[in-house]
Design an enzyme around this catalytic site. Structure first.
Site, short mmCIF file in Angstrom:
data_model
loop_
_atom_site.label_atom_id
_atom_site.label_comp_id
_atom_site.label_asym_id
_atom_site.label_seq_id
_atom_site.Cartn_x
_atom_site.Cartn_y
_atom_site.Cartn_z
N CYS A 1 1.02 -1.12 0.06
CA CYS A 1 -0.24 -0.01 -0.02
C CYS A 1 1.03 1.25 0.07
O CYS A 1 0.73 2.18 -0.77
CB CYS A 1 -1.10 -0.06 1.27
SG CYS A 1 -0.14 -0.17 2.78
N THR A 2 2.05 1.16 0.63
CA THR A 2 3.24 2.23 0.67
C THR A 2 3.45 2.51 -0.96
O THR A 2 3.41 3.72 -1.38
CB THR A 2 4.22 1.90 1.33
OG1 THR A 2 3.78 2.05 2.73
CG2 THR A 2 5.37 3.00 1.29
#
Lengths: 603, 430
Positions: B208-209
């Site tokens: 997700c980063t």
């Protein structure tokens, strides 16, 4: 850099990732002189040629013999009888086309005695398999050049020795293994305080709340703490725990249950940044107070000391007790936008600090009568970014180490009591263990004295010169004389049972007086030191007969090449000890290949 | 050429009695004769930075019969340390070229190359060597070789290692200015599996980063590599050695960095992140390889005290080394004489097998285990399956009466038997 990579960058890729283009440039402009190209010397140089030094010159007076084919990879069977310097030079050149090699067919000892000017044209002189007396002379010669650094390497049976000698090793672009990030959360500057205060966590939506950098969270918590505690930060461990709890108390909750917020996890872990006090590292503090950056700063001082003087002016002035900010921050859970904004706050502060240091540099240069632009802005930036890791190590000369007047007897005695292994494992106060690395240092020096008396090393076949047959020697017969020589080395260092007034009175060839047990007894300090020179080690050194095993030579060649790279790139700390005052002190390395231990001695 | 004169230095230590030597050291000319004989065969696994050095060091330590195995070909970036290779060798198999160069330089030495995967060699080939030295750069390959040598290990009825089944292995590894050398004598010293904790896990970025909040150049690179590649070029396998692929990732990463205002995406960094490149220099390889071969020589001849059992070397700041005696893990699934396992005597054999498969330490080594007790098959896959199947529903306490009995577990995922010591005690007391 674009995707089109030049061939050199490809070839050196795996090392550029350690010392970068700057370190590589230093390596590529380094001219090296190697004395003696047996396996120890050849392997050392091999590792440096592969790395891409500018040039090398080999000085060696021997011809390739059968013995070389048994321990040296950089000779070939077809070159038997040819000058060893020539053969090794040719085979080394195959390893890297961009390195230029040359050789001088001469015995190094002769060159040292007759032609000291020869060494002026080198940045680094690597002397291998040579004796103390000649090394002491060479050390003086190299120091007199004002340029040549000296590295002494030796493989002797299952023992290795390495020592550098140069006035100062100054380290600029240090690459510490681990370091705390320079966050300054305990004393934030106004712009950082303002940045942190601009966040209203209470009214932020869940996403922003969970993506606010931990720096902001900690600074807000610290500010709240200060208000509630009369301006103080947490001090006691109970207060620190309470502070951490207050950080966790800032988490957003749903029905009383804290939400999963990674930035708050990070904040709790990094809370120590808030209550830890800022300190200039002790080694750097020592530099700032060094006379070389104070009263002894001259027009011809190295740029290093000009920069240290400028840093001191900064610390005393704008820095208010701090070094320039490093300016980089670690990755942390945050949105791209908030992270980049925070990054900019740190970067801008670092730029302001660098500008202030630069002003000091220009001013100091002017005072010294040097052109104000003689140190570039890029260089100043480099020093500021690495300010916390600047180091300077000074080396005692070999003459200081060996002469009775200046020898560090106590340090040697301590090493003899400590035993083997890096961490001083084993041994302790219970007398010397069977394999003591300090004792090996004494025995190597004793072997040189043995050689001076007999023309051969203990346990070595009588003739080392080519052609002459190796007559058999019983190594046990050499033990008494080696023991006596070792006791002399100790006496000269102020240790041992019979301290000698006159070191040059010679051993006289007798075996009496110092026999039997090496004077171990009484438990007194000198007695214990002498006791470390035990029968096992004496017998092992005689057994080895100064053999130069390829594996030991390859190990030492690797260590020597590492050390050369550190001295040349100025990015790594060379072999050293750190004293209680946190002053790095140059060390002498002993490798004990029997026990697979290494020990650094402060001599 | 005079052989005695040639090996003068080595012979001094092999022919003279010493005080600090290995157990049973018998000095004499026989030791060098042994090193030079076909009875002494040494395998070097890997012909890279460590392998080149190891081969040279072995050849100049008197060993004549040497094999080397490596599946890689030579790359330009090897030339800063792999000193047996030249620019003209780029693209050639490492093992073949390394063997040629050593054979050409050191008279009498016979290095035999194998250009291939370690997994493709039969166990008997590995068994034929006196000693194996590892010059590898991956944990997985080390674990494989560890399972091979531990697979030869047999214990006697008292749980003592059978000396004749011990295959000594020496391992080296480097990263930048640091490295380690260790000696593995299966059954006596810890094996890799005993000390897996020595290898720290790799850090990975959360997806997700990468997708939503990139902050560093590495985030942009991994986005292009792990997410964008699959979206834009579905079905095409990413190849780290394909220049076009690497260039594509670099360009997409640079675009993304530009879009987010992130500085610092370079081609060099892209390669480093995507290939997880470990910095490597000639000098550290020389140090670690020399230590490995020295320990090999000690193991083969006992001419000096040996490393027991791990040496760490750190040259990046000053010089620090630590020689440590690590302990075996009594519950090691690979080398233990009996991994203690609490078993309910009332459980069926099937339940016992399920317990093995569910065990957090043992289960990952197993897929379809067969179990035997002494010479009796309790349950076996293959031709005895039908015969032994009825045992699955029988009670453990009936099949294996002795508390503390060692059961042998075999599985196609294992290269040697796993030994499990059944403990009824706590279950019976409960």
């Amino acid at each position: 850099m674009g995707p089109v990579v030049d061939p050199k960058a490809k070839r050196y890729d795996r090392q550029l990732r350690i010392w970068g283009t700057h370190g590589q440039q230093r390596l590529e402009s380094c001219c090296i002189c190697l004395l003696n190209c047996g396996p120890t010397g050849s392997e050392t140089l091999k590792n440096l040629v592969l790395g891409g030094i500018a040039s090398f010159t080999i000085v060696d007076g021997q011809k390739v013999e059968a013995r070389d084919l048994g321990n040296n990879f950089l000779v070939s069977a077809s070159s038997l009888g040819e000058p060893r310097a020539k053969v090794v030079t040719e085979l080394l050149q195959e390893l890297n086309e961009s390195v230029s090699g040359s050789y001088v067919e001469e015995v190094p000892e002769v060159l040292i005695a007759d032609n000291p000017e020869f060494f002026q044209s080198f940045d680094l002189v690597i002397a291998t398999q040579m004796r103390e007396q000649d090394m002491t002379k060479l050390d003086d010669i190299c120091r007199a050049t004002g340029r040549a650094k000296l590295l002494i390497v030796r493989s002797y049976g299952l023992v290795g020795y390495l020592r550098a000698s140069l006035p100062e090793h100054r380290i600029v672009e240090s690459k510490p293994d681990s370091q705390l990030d320079d966050m300054r959360l305990n004393q934030p500057w106004p712009e950082l305080v303002a940045f942190a205060a601009s966040f209203d966590l209470a009214s932020a939506d869940d996403v922003t709340h969970a993506h606010t950098p931990y720096v902001v969270i900690l600074l807000q918590a610290a500010s709240a703490w200060r208000s509630a505690h009369g301006g103080r930060l947490p001090g006691t461990s109970a207060e620190k725990a309470a502070f951490k709890a207050s950080v966790n108390g800032m988490r957003r909750t749903a029905d009383g249950v804290p939400l999963q917020e990674e930035n708050f996890d990070e904040a709790a872990k990094a809370a120590f940044h808030v209550y830890g006090t800022y300190e200039i590292p002790k080694e750097v503090r020592g530099l700032l107070e060094d006379e070389a950056a104070g009263p002894r700063l001259r027009a011809d001082s190295d740029e290093f000391w000009v920069l240290v003087a400028a840093l001191r002016a900064f610390v005393e002035g704008e820095g208010q007790g701090t070094l320039p900010l490093e300016g980089s921050i670690p990755d942390m859970h945050a949105t791209t936008d908030l992270y980049l904004k925070l990054q900019a706050v740190y970067r801008e502060k670092a730029e302001r600090d660098t500008a202030a240091v630069e002003a000091h540099v220009r001013q100091i240069l002017g005072r010294l009568g040097r052109p104000a632009d003689s140190i570039s802005r890029e260089t100043i930036k480099l020093y500021c970014r690495h300010a916390r890791h600047l180091r300077c190590v000074r080396y005692r000369s070999l003459a200081e180490e060996c002469s009775p007047e200046t020898a560090r007897g106590e340090a040697l005695a301590a090493a003899l009591r400590a035993g083997g292994g890096s961490g001083g494992r084993g041994g302790g106060d219970l007398g010397a263990p069977p394999c003591c690395d300090g004792a090996l240092y004494v025995l190597l020096r004793a072997a040189d004295r043995f050689f001076a008396q007999t023309g051969r090393y203990p346990g070595a076949p009588a003739a080392l010169s080519p052609g002459a047959g190796a007559s058999e020697v019983d190594p046990a017969d050499d033990i008494p004389l080696l023991r006596q020589a070792a006791m002399q080395v100790l006496s000269d260092a102020g240790l041992g049972p019979n301290p000698r007034k006159s070191p040059d009175s010679g051993a006289g060839g007798g075996l009496g007086g110092l026999g039997g047990g090496g004077g171990a007894g009484g438990g007194s300090l000198p007695g214990t030191a002498a006791g470390a020179i035990n029968e096992d080690l004496l017998a092992e050194v005689c057994r080895a007969g100064a053999a130069e095993l390829h594996v030991v030579a390859a190990f030492m060649g690797g260590v020597a090449a590492q050390e050369a790279i550190k001295l040349v790139t100025r990015q790594f700390e060379a072999i050293k000890l750190v004293t209680r005052q946190f002053v790095p002190v140059a060390g002498t390395l002993i490798v004990n290949s029997m026990a697979a231990t290494t020990t650094v001695l402060e001599l | 050429m005079d052989d005695a004169e040639r090996w003068r230095d080595l012979d001094l230590l092999l022919t003279r009695a010493g005080r600090l030597v290995g157990p049973g050291f018998e000095p004499g000319p026989e030791l060098r004769e042994f090193l030079q004989s076909p009875d002494c065969r040494v395998l070097c696994v890997g012909a890279g930075g460590l392998g080149c050095e190891i081969l040279k060091d072995l050849a100049l330590s008197g060993v004549v019969h040497i094999d080397v195995i490596d599946m890689d070909t030579i790359d330009v970036s090897n030339l800063n340390r792999q000193f047996l290779f030249r620019m003209k060798d780029v693209g050639q198999p490492k093992a073949t070229v390394a063997a040629e160069r050593i054979n050409a330089r050191v008279p009498g030495v016979k290095v035999t190359p194998v250009f291939g995967r370690i997994e493709d060699q039969p166990a008997d080939w590995y068994r034929s060597f006196s000693l194996i030295i590892l010059g590898l750069d991956s944990l997985e390959a080390r674990r494989y070789m560890n399972s091979v040598v531990c697979g030869f290990l047999e214990y006697d009825d008292e749980g003592q290692p059978d000396q004749s089944t011990i295959k000594p292995m020496v391992d080296g590894g480097t990263e930048g200015f640091k490295g380690h050398a260790r000696v593995i004598l299966p059954g006596f010293t810890p094996c890799f599996e005993c000390t897996l904790w020595l290898f720290p896990p790799q850090t990975k970025f959360p997806l997700c980063t990468l997708a939503e909040t990139p902050r560093s150049p590495a985030h942009c690179i991994e986005y292009a590599h792990l997410i964008l590649w699959g979206q834009v070029r579905p079905g095409e396998e990413f190849d780290t050695d394909n220049e076009e692929h690497m260039k594509w990732v670099y360009e997409r990463a640079a675009e993304r960095a530009k879009q987010y205002g992130i500085q610092g995406v370079t081609f060099q960094l892209t390669q480093g992140v995507v290939k997880n490149i470990i910095p490597a220099i000639a000098s550290t390889n020389a140090i670690i390889s020399a230590q490995c071969v020295l320990e090999a020589l000690k193991t083969l001849t006992c001419f000096s005290t040996g490393l027991d059992n791990y040496m760490m070397y750190v040259g990046s700041s000053g010089l620090y080394s630590l020689t440590t005696k690590y302990d075996k893990d009594p519950a090691c699934p690979v080398c233990s004489p009996g991994v203690p396992l609490d078993v309910d005597p009332d459980a069926t054999l099937q339940q016992f097998i399920d317990q093995l498969l569910a065990d957090p330490s043992l289960g990952k080594h197993l897929s379809a285990p067969s179990v035997s007790y002494g010479s009796t098959n309790l349950y076996a896959h293959g031709i005895f399956e039908a015969d032994t199947r009825p045992n699955l529903s029988r009670r453990m306490g009936d099949l294996v009466a002795d508390d503390g009995a060692v059961l042998t577990v075999n599985d196609k995922r294992l290269r040697g038997p796993m030994r499990v010591k059944v403990r009824y005690g706590s279950a019976m007391r409960a």
